[in-house]
Write a protein that holds these residues in place. Structure first.
Motif, short mmCIF file in Angstrom:
data_model
loop_
_atom_site.label_atom_id
_atom_site.label_comp_id
_atom_site.label_asym_id
_atom_site.label_seq_id
_atom_site.Cartn_x
_atom_site.Cartn_y
_atom_site.Cartn_z
N VAL A 114 0.84 -1.20 0.00
CA VAL A 114 0.00 0.00 0.00
C VAL A 114 0.88 1.25 0.00
N LEU A 115 1.93 1.24 0.81
CA LEU A 115 2.82 2.39 0.90
C LEU A 115 3.56 2.63 -0.41
N ILE A 116 4.01 1.56 -1.06
CA ILE A 116 4.71 1.74 -2.34
C ILE A 116 3.76 2.29 -3.40
N ALA A 117 2.52 1.78 -3.43
CA ALA A 117 1.52 2.30 -4.37
C ALA A 117 1.25 3.79 -4.11
N LEU A 118 1.17 4.17 -2.83
CA LEU A 118 0.97 5.59 -2.48
C LEU A 118 2.17 6.42 -2.91
#
Length: 198
Positions: free
Chosen positions: A19-23
């Motif tokens: 999720v953090l990488i996508a953000l």
């Protein structure tokens, strides 16, 4: 792999790092696309340059992106990509408010170049982090979906803000996005360290 048979939503619920990488990629694409689309107009409106000279700001941004990507390709041999992502995010986070503060076009061009350097490695390193920790096409698809969302939403937000409060106010959107970019990069570093300990 470990994630075979799981849907995208299940994977996102189980993997906060993804999720953090996508953000990270969403914020990167929004900031890079928005800055490159509006930077020459900013130099006309805020620094008083004629349009033909202000257009050099786009070249300065892309020169920074090119220089950064070449330097990373040639000289970065580390495996802790999250550390380099944090350094790059910090560089563009600092450079954009400085750009909004300067009144010299040459200092402005220098700040734009630094913004380009900061943005340069975030996308490829984000994809590399995805491959390192997940190694599935679904994970890469989730992360690149973040890029698509960023490319769709930021131009709409920027045009609305610029129309309502002016171009400088619109660039504060990108300054805020860069601040979130740095915070996300920091969170990614912590998440990677937590995965390594578990």
């Amino acid at each position: 792999g470990d994630h075979a048979g799981h849907g995208a939503l299940t994977l996102l619920r189980r993997e906060p790092l993804l999720v953090l990488i996508a953000l990270l990629i969403l914020l990167y694409v929004g900031s890079e696309l928005g800055t490159s689309n509006w930077i020459s107009e900013y130099f006309v409106a805020a620094l008083g340059l004629p349009a033909q000279h202000a257009a050099f700001a786009v070249s300065a941004l892309w020169a920074g992106l090119l220089a950064g990507r070449l330097a990373i390709s040639l000289f970065w041999h580390g495996k802790r990509h999250e550390r380099l992502v944090l350094v790059l995010a910090a560089a563009c986070t600092i450079a954009l408010p400085l750009l909004l503060a300067v009144r010299s076009p040459w200092l402005g061009f220098a700040m734009v170049f630094v913004i380009g350097l900061g943005l340069s490695g975030i996308y490829p390193l984000g994809i590399s982090l995805t491959g390192q920790h997940f190694g599935t096409g679904m994970a890469v698809g989730i992360v690149t979906t973040g890029a698509g969302i960023g490319s769709f939403t930021f131009p709409l937000l920027m045009s609305g803000i610029a129309q309502a409060v002016g171009l400088r106010g619109g660039f504060l959107l990108f300054a805020g996005a860069n601040l979130l970019l740095a915070a996300t990069a920091l969170a990614i570093g912590r998440a990677v360290s937590a995965r390594a300990r578990s």
